[in-house]
Every structure is written in structure tokens, then in C-alpha cells.
Write an enzyme that holds these catalytic residues in place. Structure first.
Site, PDB file in Angstrom:
ATOM      1  N   LYS A 115      83.822  11.441 -49.051  1.00 56.30           N
ATOM      2  CA  LYS A 115      83.571  10.166 -48.376  1.00 56.30           C
ATOM      3  C   LYS A 115      83.670  10.353 -46.855  1.00 56.30           C
ATOM      4  O   LYS A 115      82.794   9.941 -46.108  1.00 56.30           O
ATOM      5  CB  LYS A 115      84.583   9.126 -48.870  1.00 56.30           C
ATOM      6  CG  LYS A 115      84.438   7.780 -48.213  1.00 56.30           C
ATOM      7  CD  LYS A 115      85.420   6.779 -48.795  1.00 56.30           C
ATOM      8  CE  LYS A 115      85.456   5.524 -47.924  1.00 56.30           C
ATOM      9  NZ  LYS A 115      86.349   4.504 -48.428  1.00 56.30           N
TER      10      LYS A 115
ATOM     11  N   GLU B  24      90.222  20.545 -47.670  1.00 55.84           N
ATOM     12  CA  GLU B  24      89.950  21.340 -48.872  1.00 55.84           C
ATOM     13  C   GLU B  24      88.436  21.417 -49.128  1.00 55.84           C
ATOM     14  O   GLU B  24      87.871  22.484 -49.366  1.00 55.84           O
ATOM     15  CB  GLU B  24      90.611  20.713 -50.107  1.00 55.84           C
ATOM     16  CG  GLU B  24      92.121  20.746 -50.126  1.00 55.84           C
ATOM     17  CD  GLU B  24      92.766  19.501 -49.535  1.00 55.84           C
ATOM     18  OE1 GLU B  24      92.130  18.854 -48.664  1.00 55.84           O
ATOM     19  OE2 GLU B  24      93.896  19.179 -49.924  1.00 55.84           O
TER      20      GLU B  24
ATOM     21  N   GLY C 130      87.710   5.961 -52.454  1.00 56.71           N
ATOM     22  CA  GLY C 130      87.461   7.254 -53.089  1.00 56.71           C
ATOM     23  C   GLY C 130      87.700   7.240 -54.586  1.00 56.71           C
ATOM     24  O   GLY C 130      86.878   7.701 -55.376  1.00 56.71           O
ATOM     25  N   ARG C 131      88.835   6.678 -55.014  1.00 55.95           N
ATOM     26  CA  ARG C 131      89.177   6.728 -56.446  1.00 55.95           C
ATOM     27  C   ARG C 131      88.400   5.713 -57.268  1.00 55.95           C
ATOM     28  O   ARG C 131      88.605   5.603 -58.476  1.00 55.95           O
ATOM     29  CB  ARG C 131      90.685   6.551 -56.618  1.00 55.95           C
ATOM     30  CG  ARG C 131      91.269   5.320 -55.952  1.00 55.95           C
ATOM     31  CD  ARG C 131      92.783   5.435 -55.822  1.00 55.95           C
ATOM     32  NE  ARG C 131      93.376   4.329 -55.070  1.00 55.95           N
ATOM     33  CZ  ARG C 131      93.503   4.302 -53.754  1.00 55.95           C
ATOM     34  NH1 ARG C 131      93.043   5.311 -53.032  1.00 55.95           N
ATOM     35  NH2 ARG C 131      94.070   3.284 -53.149  1.00 55.95           N
TER      36      ARG C 131
ATOM     37  N   GLU D 215      97.853   6.373 -56.777  1.00 57.94           N
ATOM     38  CA  GLU D 215      97.441   6.275 -55.370  1.00 57.94           C
ATOM     39  C   GLU D 215      97.236   4.802 -54.999  1.00 57.94           C
ATOM     40  O   GLU D 215      97.398   4.406 -53.848  1.00 57.94           O
ATOM     41  CB  GLU D 215      96.160   7.086 -55.116  1.00 57.94           C
ATOM     42  CG  GLU D 215      95.955   7.447 -53.653  1.00 57.94           C
ATOM     43  CD  GLU D 215      94.804   8.413 -53.405  1.00 57.94           C
ATOM     44  OE1 GLU D 215      93.641   8.012 -53.562  1.00 57.94           O
ATOM     45  OE2 GLU D 215      95.051   9.585 -53.062  1.00 57.94           O
TER      46      GLU D 215
ATOM     47  N   HIS E 249     102.427  18.103 -80.335  1.00 57.60           N
ATOM     48  CA  HIS E 249     103.099  19.392 -80.525  1.00 57.60           C
ATOM     49  C   HIS E 249     103.714  19.895 -79.232  1.00 57.60           C
ATOM     50  O   HIS E 249     104.007  21.087 -79.100  1.00 57.60           O
ATOM     51  CB  HIS E 249     102.095  20.400 -81.104  1.00 57.60           C
ATOM     52  CG  HIS E 249     101.585  19.958 -82.444  1.00 57.60           C
ATOM     53  ND1 HIS E 249     102.236  20.250 -83.614  1.00 57.60           N
ATOM     54  CD2 HIS E 249     100.528  19.179 -82.781  1.00 57.60           C
ATOM     55  CE1 HIS E 249     101.583  19.692 -84.624  1.00 57.60           C
ATOM     56  NE2 HIS E 249     100.545  19.031 -84.144  1.00 57.60           N
TER      57      HIS E 249
ATOM     58  N   LYS F 218      99.276  15.929 -44.972  1.00 51.86           N
ATOM     59  CA  LYS F 218      98.076  16.517 -44.349  1.00 51.86           C
ATOM     60  C   LYS F 218      98.377  16.913 -42.904  1.00 51.86           C
ATOM     61  O   LYS F 218      97.991  17.993 -42.448  1.00 51.86           O
ATOM     62  CB  LYS F 218      96.938  15.484 -44.321  1.00 51.86           C
ATOM     63  CG  LYS F 218      96.286  15.193 -45.653  1.00 51.86           C
ATOM     64  CD  LYS F 218      95.095  14.263 -45.420  1.00 51.86           C
ATOM     65  CE  LYS F 218      94.606  13.643 -46.700  1.00 51.86           C
ATOM     66  NZ  LYS F 218      93.600  12.614 -46.501  1.00 51.86           N
TER      67      LYS F 218
HETATM   68  O1  F6P Z   1      93.902  12.337 -49.529  1.00 49.16           O
HETATM   69  C1  F6P Z   1      93.604  11.344 -50.450  1.00 49.16           C
HETATM   70  C2  F6P Z   1      92.145  11.032 -50.419  1.00 49.16           C
HETATM   71  O2  F6P Z   1      91.828  10.344 -49.264  1.00 49.16           O
HETATM   72  C3  F6P Z   1      91.715  10.251 -51.646  1.00 49.16           C
HETATM   73  O3  F6P Z   1      91.947   8.910 -51.534  1.00 49.16           O
HETATM   74  C4  F6P Z   1      90.286  10.635 -51.756  1.00 49.16           C
HETATM   75  O4  F6P Z   1      89.762  10.361 -53.021  1.00 49.16           O
HETATM   76  C5  F6P Z   1      90.368  12.111 -51.465  1.00 49.16           C
HETATM   77  O5  F6P Z   1      91.369  12.217 -50.458  1.00 49.16           O
HETATM   78  C6  F6P Z   1      89.098  12.760 -51.001  1.00 49.16           C
HETATM   79  O6  F6P Z   1      88.605  12.167 -49.829  1.00 49.16           O
HETATM   80  P1  F6P Z   1      87.146  12.436 -49.325  1.00 49.16           P
HETATM   81  O7  F6P Z   1      86.203  11.921 -50.350  1.00 49.16           O
HETATM   82  O8  F6P Z   1      87.025  11.712 -48.022  1.00 49.16           O
HETATM   83  O9  F6P Z   1      86.984  13.917 -49.139  1.00 49.16           O
END
Ligand code: F6P
Length: 534
Positions: free
Chosen positions: A196, A202, A256-257, A342, A373, A502
């Protein structure tokens, strides 16, 4: 805040859930049917008076007003000044939703159609690699909401996947991108960069690694033809040099979620096709309509939320287990962990005051029967109560293995029954006596075989895990989170709690590579850094 409910809890805590079934209509009266699904919460200690008090919470919190505000595009995400309109992504084309006086639906529909054209073109071999070949593999690079939704849904709907093979890379651990790219032929692989913000470290690090891999394998000039971006930050996608026709944008009012319904779902659409993706969204839209229309105890997301509030904030059970008896929902607990934790893992209310109660619970789980199990021992005999949320389909996708599905159903029902019923000391003693034990050894062995029972669970039953059903289930849980957030007074749509880590990771970077002295760090961090740097 919950005084009336707490005293109802004290008054009822000695009661056996099983005794509530003395009423022949208990199961019918304490379940909800909607959108072809049955949600049974009769195996909880909630009675009519408790339910009334729980429903009162929704009145006092003005749930109906807040729900309507969300659907109408009001800026209910107050700490970020944003509307919350992921529901628009699955709303029929002809709707009108105004944000700041502008109808957002034409933009939603245009992107929806572009995605469908792209997915169909790629699946049918009309959109090809720069070398003119059909794409065989898709790698979605994203994390959190830009990974969990499509990755989970891709497994859930694997019987419908007839497009390119899809892979998902999220972890900044180089092992993830390394092992995934090793499975992909670079000449026919599409890399989707899903973020987003287009700033998440990452994702951008993995995306750079994938771009280098493409450049090395197919040449720098061709690499761009293997890339595509899903983002609301179009400046950043342009900086990355991604061709505008390969960028699928969305607005800041999609959290995002909550984003699997739009561009972030592109990998899923590529796997199952645009028509089935539409069915997935239609299922969610059905649940949206139900959530907006059904009253009180007939409203499935409301009752799922109230059961959650009862168990967590009133009874004090700090965790809940999500237990799908559906192997293909293996990643649903992980998806729900982000969605629920979250969203509602916050100790400050919307107005900035301390939360006067517990925040949302810890959510965890595994598919049945595997969990049986592993951790069900604790669920049945541990000292802590874990409310369990079972889910199961009436049918599986493998008619030739119907006998296995019957076994699955029997196991699922046996677990909720065992949790409720338990096994008394008398029953355990009789069992061991029948095996020939006597005296002190009989007593000792019997005690180990006692199940306290009276442990609450709910069961969600659907017909078959098809795209529409998955859409219904996910929307059900999204609205559950919303209702719980409204009752707790939380903003379920921000996530400030992920920021500090972060920031510190960024600051630690130069200390890890040795270019900066960690003198200002605490002793533990300094020791660990020294050990890791060798
Ligand atoms: O760090 C949490 C977060 O902001 C989530 O809410 C989101 O889904 C994820 O990181 C990834 O964010 P982006 O889509 O901006 O890379």
C-alpha cells in the site's frame, strides 16, 4: 463499563453449559442463520438475559450509527483522518459512495475492470512476457495485509486455481525470496510488488532482490515487463519505473488488513480467474448487506462479536482459538491474527483515554484435526479456559473421499461436545475400575482422566468452501472486529503499535553492519549485537 454483565457472569459462573440444553429450543434460539451459514453459539454460557445485556452494549455504543457511518464513507479512522471503505471494493458497480463529496465508485469499478482485463489477458496468454511467452508463475511480494489475504485465500480456493502458479514472499529473511525464486522460471515469471505504502522495508528489499534476479536472468531491458505493482503510492511506483498500465492503485481508505478485495487480491484473481474473484467479492457483499440489515440477535457478525466480548472482556479469557476443520483454511488463523490483533490490540480509546477494559484477545489456531494431536490437551485439561471457534463445511471438494469428510465432521462435533460435557471424577473412576484398577492407584489414575468440561465453543457451518463462501466468512470476521472495536471504543483501523519496532530496526541497521557504535544501547542489545556480529 461492563458492570451489569460482570454481575451476570458472577451469578452464572457456577452453571453448567450443558444444563442450558434442558430447554429443547436452546440450539435454535442461540444460533444465527445468514448467507447460507449457521453460527451456533449455544455451547456457551450465554442465556437470554446475558444476550440482552450484550445487545444493550451495541445500543449504548451506537453501533448502528457507526456502522452506517463506515459504509457511507465518513472518516471514522480518526487518528489517520481517513474513511474506512474496504467494503466499496466489493460493492456492486452501480452503487454511489461519497468521500469528501466525490463518488469513489467510478474509480473502484475502473480498477476492478482493469484488473479483470489484465488477469484474463494473462491467463489466456494474450498478455505475455517481453519474450512473447505465456506467464507460468506469479510471485506476490508483500507483507502483512499485502500478503496474508491473498496467500490465505489462494490456499483456501486451490480447487478453483487454474491459472499460473502463485507464490508468496513476505519475510525479509533472504531465505524466503531465495527459496521461492528457485522454484520459478525467470523467463515466464511475473513479480507483483504489493505494498500500500510502497515503503515497507521488507517488501522493497525483496522487490529489489527480485528485480536484480530478473535483470540477471532475462536482461535489464526486459525485467520491467515482468513487474507489476499494487499500491496507493503512485509516486513511488513511478520512481520504481513500473509502467503505469502495470500499476493497480487504491485509495488510503482501504486498510492493509482489509485489502484483499481489491488490487491486493490480484494474485488470487490470476489464480482463480476474474469471474470467481467476483463471486468471492459477491459473497462478502452478501455479508455486508446482512450486517447492515439484520436486527440484534439475528445479526451474525454482531453475535460473533458479542460472544467474543463475553468471553474476553467479561469472563476474562485472554485468548481465543480459531479451529477450522478445513485443511485449506490452514492460513486463516494467521490472517485473523492480523485482522483482529492489529485492529483491536490497543490500550487507548478513540478519544485518547486509557481503555477501561481489556483490549482484543490473542487469536491463534490451527486446522483440525491436526490441532487435536498438538494443543487440544491444554484446551481440554489446562487450567486456563480457551474459547474455541470451530468452523466446518457440510461438504468437501473430494466426493471420492466423502468418508474422510464424515470423519472430519465427527471429530469437529466431538471436540465441542467434549469441551462442554467433560468427564467427571465418578465417570473417570468407573472407567478405570472397569480396567481392573483398585485403591490408591485407581484414585490417582482416575484423576488424570477427569475433564472439567463446561468450556465454551462456537461452531460456524457452511456448505462448501467455494469463493463466495470464503468471501462471506472473511466479511463476517471483518465486521466482528468492527463491532468489538465500537463496543470497546477503539479505532480498529490504525496500527501505531507497529511503528516503534520499525524505527528501532532502522536505527540498528548501522550498528549491525558495524558502521555505528552501539554505545547508547542497553547491555542486552549490545551483547546480542556482539554475538551476532561474530
Ligand atoms: O506494519 C504493519 C503494516 O502497516 C500493516 O498494517 C500492513 O498490512 C503491512 O504493514 C504492509 O504494509 P504495506 O502494504 O504498506 O507494505
Amino acid at each position: 463499563m461492563f458492570a451489569a454483565l460482570k454481575s451476570l457472569h458472577s451469578a452464572s459462573s457456577g452453571r453448567r453449559i450443558l444444563s442450558l440444553f434442558d430447554s429443547p429450543d436452546r440450539a435454535r434460539d442461540f444460533s444465527v442463520t445468514a448467507c447460507g451459514m449457521l453460527f451456533d453459539y449455544s455451547k456457551t454460557n450465554i442465556d437470554a438475559e446475558i444476550r440482552r445485556a450484550l445487545l444493550d452494549l451495541t445500543e449504548r455504543a451506537d453501533l448502528a450509527g457507526k456502522r452506517d457511518a463506515m459504509f457511507s464513507g465518513a472518516k471514522i479512522n480518526e487518528t489517520e483522518g481517513r474513511a474506512v471503505l474496504h467494503t466499496a471494493l466489493r460493492t456492486p458497480d452501480d452503487a454511489r459512495i461519497l468521500v469528501d463529496g466525490t463518488d469513489v465508485m467510478p474509480g473502484v469499478v475502473a480498477t476492478r475492470n482493469r484488473m479483470a482485463r489484465f488477469a484474463t489477458g494473462l491467463r489466456e496468454g494474450e498478455i505475455t512476457t517481453p519474450g512473447g511467452r505465456r506467464f507460468t508463475d506469479v510471485v506476490n511480494i508483500g507483507i502483512g495485509g499485502s500478503d496474508l489475504g491473498p496467500a490465505m485465500a489462494h490456499i483456501a480456493l486451490s480447487p478453483y486455481a487454474d491459472g499460473p502458479r502463485c507464490h508468496f514472499v513476505s519475510n525479509v529473511d533472504g531465505a524466503h525470496i531465495h527459496d521461492t525464486l528457485a522454484l520459478c522460471p525467470p523467463e515466464t515469471t511475473l513479480v507483483i510488488i504489493a505494498s500500500k505504502t510502497f515503503t515497507t522495508i521488507e517488501t522493497m528489499t525483496n522487490a529489489a532482490a527480485a528485480r536484480d534476479w530478473l535483470a540477471a536472468k532475462v536482461g535489464a531491458d526486459s525485467a520491467g515487463g515482468h513487474l507489476c505493482a499494487l499500491s496507493s503510492n503512485l509516486d513511488r511506483t513511478a520512481d520504481w519505473g513500473i509502467a503505469p498500465e502495470r500499476v493497480f492503485g487504491f485509495e488510503d481508505w482501504v486498510g492493509g488488513r482489509y485489502s484483499v478485495w481489491g488490487p491486493i487480491g490480484l494474485s488470487l484473481m490470476l489464480a482463480i480467474g476474474a469471474e470467481r474473484f467476483r463471486a468471492f467479492c459477491r459473497g462478502a457483499a452478501e455479508m455486508d448487506a446482512h450486517f447492515r440489515q439484520a436486527e440484534g440477535a439475528d445479526n451474525m457478525p454482531v453475535m460473533l462479536a458479542l460472544v467474543g466480548i463475553w468471553h474476553n472482556q467479561i469472563c476474562g479469557h485472554a485468548t481465543r482459538a480459531v479451529l477450522p476443520y478445513e485443511q485449506r483454511l490452514a492460513r486463516l488463523p494467521a490472517y485473523l491474527q492480523q485482522l483482529e490483533m492489529e485492529s483491536n490490540g490497543k490500550s487507548v480509546a478513540m478519544d485518547g483515554a486509557d481503555l477501561p477494559c481489556d483490549s482484543g484477545p490473542v487469536v491463534w489456531g490451527e486446522p483440525g484435526t491436526n490441532g487435536q494431536h498438538a494443543f487440544y490437551q491444554l484446551i481440554h485439561q489446562g487450567t486456563r479456559v480457551v474459547p474455541c471457534e470451530f468452523m466446518i463445511g457440510a461438504r468437501g471438494h473430494e466426493p471420492e473421499l466423502a468418508a474422510q469428510h464424515r470423519l472430519l465432521i465427527a471429530n469437529c462435533l466431538a471436540q465441542s461436545e467434549a469441551l462442554m460435557r467433560g468427564r467427571s471424577l465418578e465417570e473417570a473412576t468407573a472407567l478405570m475400575a472397569a480396567r481392573g484398577l483398585t485403591g490408591a492407584e485407581l484414585d490417582r489414575q482416575a484423576r488424570h482422566r477427569v475433564f472439567p468440561g463446561n468450556r465454551p465453543s462456537t461452531t460456524l457451518v457452511y456448505d462448501l468452501l467455494d469463493p463466495a463462501t470464503l468471501g462471506r466468512i472473511l466479511a463476517l470476521y471483518e465486521h466482528r472486529v468492527f463491532v468489538e472495536g465500537v463496543i470497546l471504543g477503539i479505532n480498529s483501523f490504525d496500527q501505531w503499535g507497529v511503528e516503534l519496532g520499525k524505527e528501532l530496526a532502522t536505527a540498528l541497521g548501522p550498528m549491525v553492519d558495524g558502521s555505528e557504535d552501539p554505545a547508547g544501547k542497553d547491555g542486552s542489545t549490545r551483547m546480542l549485537l556482539a554475538r551476532l556480529r561474530g
